[in-house]
Enzyme design. Structure first.
Site, PDB file in Angstrom:
ATOM      1  CB  SER A   1     -36.580 -16.318  17.043  1.00  0.00           C
ATOM      2  OG  SER A   1     -35.660 -15.400  17.084  1.00  0.00           O
TER       3      SER A   1
ATOM      4  CG  ASP B   1     -30.470 -20.138  20.330  1.00  0.00           C
ATOM      5  OD1 ASP B   1     -29.604 -19.317  20.079  1.00  0.00           O
ATOM      6  OD2 ASP B   1     -31.707 -19.880  20.205  1.00  0.00           O
TER       7      ASP B   1
ATOM      8  CG  HIS C   1     -32.123 -18.697  17.041  1.00  0.00           C
ATOM      9  ND1 HIS C   1     -32.317 -18.589  18.208  1.00  0.00           N
ATOM     10  CD2 HIS C   1     -32.481 -17.987  16.153  1.00  0.00           C
ATOM     11  CE1 HIS C   1     -33.699 -17.722  18.002  1.00  0.00           C
ATOM     12  NE2 HIS C   1     -33.627 -17.449  16.698  1.00  0.00           N
TER      13      HIS C   1
END
Lengths: 194, 366
Positions: free
Chosen positions: B140, B306, B339
């Protein structure tokens, strides 16, 4: 295309030092062979998780993509050689993939099971779809959704303006140049955009 | 670790007289080439792995990946976690005293960027005597730092491993960040960012910010599977303000937990760092041009569900690396968790990273 001998015969078509893209690279065996024996660099494209891991084990760069989604992430003529071995027959959009292969690579090399190999013809003549070592599936469960012949590919290449630079069959680990459409279970073509 | 020399920031400001807290795991080898930097995302810290003595529940945020015998094996690698400046887990951040005013920084803490963090990390590694990292790993926002490492210090890392990340935020991503920021800034307890002086904490804003964030970390399917339309009670209570659905309860719980430990100014700073990250920006939007200076080898990983940093965003990075003839591998893991998958221990994902790190270990003879 896991037979070692077949892989070596096809590797011989790749000029040393080439930048190579292998579409449907499986476990990365050919790319590793090209790296180790012909100083090639490049990437494999593979959809299967286990194959992606196997490529990583070999230290082969692999990009997990579905070939049916096309090759948009690759620029025109960005590879010396694009290989598509025993892959074309699994794809819905065979003709487009062939065009994409010729767009991305200066040279394309494809191999696929030759449906016109004589044992297949015999089985068809006997009224059944062929089941052989190269085509081991039943008609109802085969992943080979596009079954063509050596001669069929020549026609398709011509239709797409591709110039065939080399073409031969492989049977039992040997190159077949005499009547390959009849005598070879695997067809191999090397081509460019002419 | 204290730094007396000011850190020049991308904004033109500087961070002076600052401290970075860090943790290390494993042993730096004699050649000093087995170090792996693990970059943290929004709400994590330098505490990547392991537990603190006497605190069995204090596992690091990536403990399932990092440790002895784990995919990033600390018996082979020297792993470093650094809390970024502006965060709230011990490194200099907005709740700490600004040496120029003797008051907490609050809203006056300078805006920090991904690039600033990478430079701060590089300085810390200088002090540790590490000139080249075996790898930088991040997911991320941490993945953005890993990418930024390959551009700002191209010769200081051998491998960049960027998971569930993106080359920049989309308008939708920025929109979610802005909703979260507005929730915090409009909380009466925020006091323009100087709430420390008032003895308040803008918990309401932080809760809503975290709730919004949490929605974007999960996939529609995983939320459906976990909560569906389940109710807390037997039937509808015909209330408009009570918790009725399980998902409401979950989000409020997550919000409450978060607001107890996270700093509101840090949330604003870190979301802004996310918004600003855009290596292609300096190249007219051309990501391929941006990566022309990269030298290391890359492994990218994305997760099919995601939607915050979708696989398409990772493929943009892959394309830029391919265009530059760089070594890159990319795995698109068919995981249901959205995610959040990057923090979970999906076996395909972990097997891949384990193999990748085994290859790197062989390369540096770790």
């Amino acid at each position: 295309m896991s037979d070692r001998k077949d892989i070596e015969l096809i590797a011989d078509l790749v000029p040393p030092g080439s930048r190579v893209l292998d579409l449907g690279c499986g476990t990365g065996e050919l790319l590793a062979h090209l790296r180790d024996t012909r100083q090639c660099t490049g990437y494999g494209i593979e959809i299967d998780d286990a194959n992606v891991l196997a490529c990583t084990q070999r230290g082969v760069d692999v990009i997990q993509l579905n070939l049916e989604d096309g090759l948009a992430i690759f620029e025109d003529q960005s590879f010396d050689v694009v290989l598509q071995l025993s892959t074309l027959q699994h794809l819905r959009n065979t003709e487009r993939m062939l065009q994409e292969t010729a767009r991305v690579g200066r040279v394309g090399i494809v191999s696929f099971p030759n449906f016109a190999h004589w044992p297949n013809r015999l089985q068809i003549a006997a009224g059944r779809m062929p089941v052989t070592r190269v085509l081991p599936y039943q008609w109802y469960d085969t992943p080979n959704i596009r079954v063509g012949t050596f001669k069929d590919f020549e026609v398709l290449a011509g239709k797409n303006g591709l110039r065939v630079r080399e073409a031969f069959g492989i049977q039992g680990g040997r190159v077949v140049r005499t009547f390959p459409n009849l005598l070879a279970s695997v067809a191999v073509f090397k081509f460019d955009r002419g | 670790m204290h730094f007396a020399e000011p850190l020049p920031l991308k904004s033109g400001a500087a961070l002076r007289d600052y401290t970075l807290v860090y943790e290390t795991y494993g042993t730096l080898n004699a050649a000093r080439d087995n170090a792996v930097l693990v970059c943290h995302a929004l709400n994590a810290s330098h505490h990547v792995a392991g537990t603190y003595d006497g605190q069995p529940k204090s596992e690091g945020w990536w403990d399932n990946l990092v440790g002895p015998g784990k995919p990033l094996d600390t018996t082979k690698f020297f792993v470093i976690g650094i809390n970024n400046p502006g965060s709230c887990f011990g490194s200099t951040g907005p709740m700490q005293v600004d040496p120029s005013t003797d008051q907490p920084y609050g809203a006056h803490f300078p805006v920090v960027t991904v690039e600033d963090w990478v430079d701060a990390q590089a300085r810390l590694l200088d002090r540790l005597g590490i000139t080249q990292l075996a790898a930088v790993l991040g997911g991320s926002l941490g993945g953005m730092q890993a990418l930024s490492w390959s551009l700002r210090h191209p010769d200081r890392l051998r491998h960049c491993i960027a998971v569930a990340t993106a080359p920049n935020l989309s308008a939708q991503n920025i929109a979610f960040n802005e909703v979260a920021r507005r929730a915090i800034v409009t909380d009466p307890d925020f006091h323009g960012g100087h709430f420390y002086a008032y003895g308040t904490v803008p918990k309401r804003g932080l809760r809503v910010a975290r709730m919004i964030g949490h929605i974007t970390y999960l996939s529609d399917d995983s939320m459906e599977a976990k909560f569906g339309r389940s109710l807390k009670g037997e039937a509808f209570g015909y209330s408009t303000q009570d918790i009725e659905f399980e998902i409401e309860s979950y989000l409020r719980y997550q919000g409450d937990k978060f607001s107890d430990y996270f700093d509101a100014n840090t949330y604003l700073l870190i979301t802004r760092a996310l918004d600003y990250f855009d290596p292609a920006g300096e190249h007219g939007g051309d990501l391929t041009a941006a990566f022309a200076k990269a030298r290391c080898k890359f492994q990218l990983v994305s997760f099919t569900t995601d939607w915050r940093f979708s696989p398409a965003r990772s493929r943009e990075i892959v394309k830029a690396l391919l265009d530059n003839h760089l070594s890159v591998s990319y795995a698109e893991i068919d995981a249901p968790h959205g995610h959040d998958a990057f923090l979970l221990d999906d076996s395909r994902y972990h097997a891949l990273l384990k193999q990748r790190f085994a290859n790197i270990a062989a390369e540096v003879r770790a």
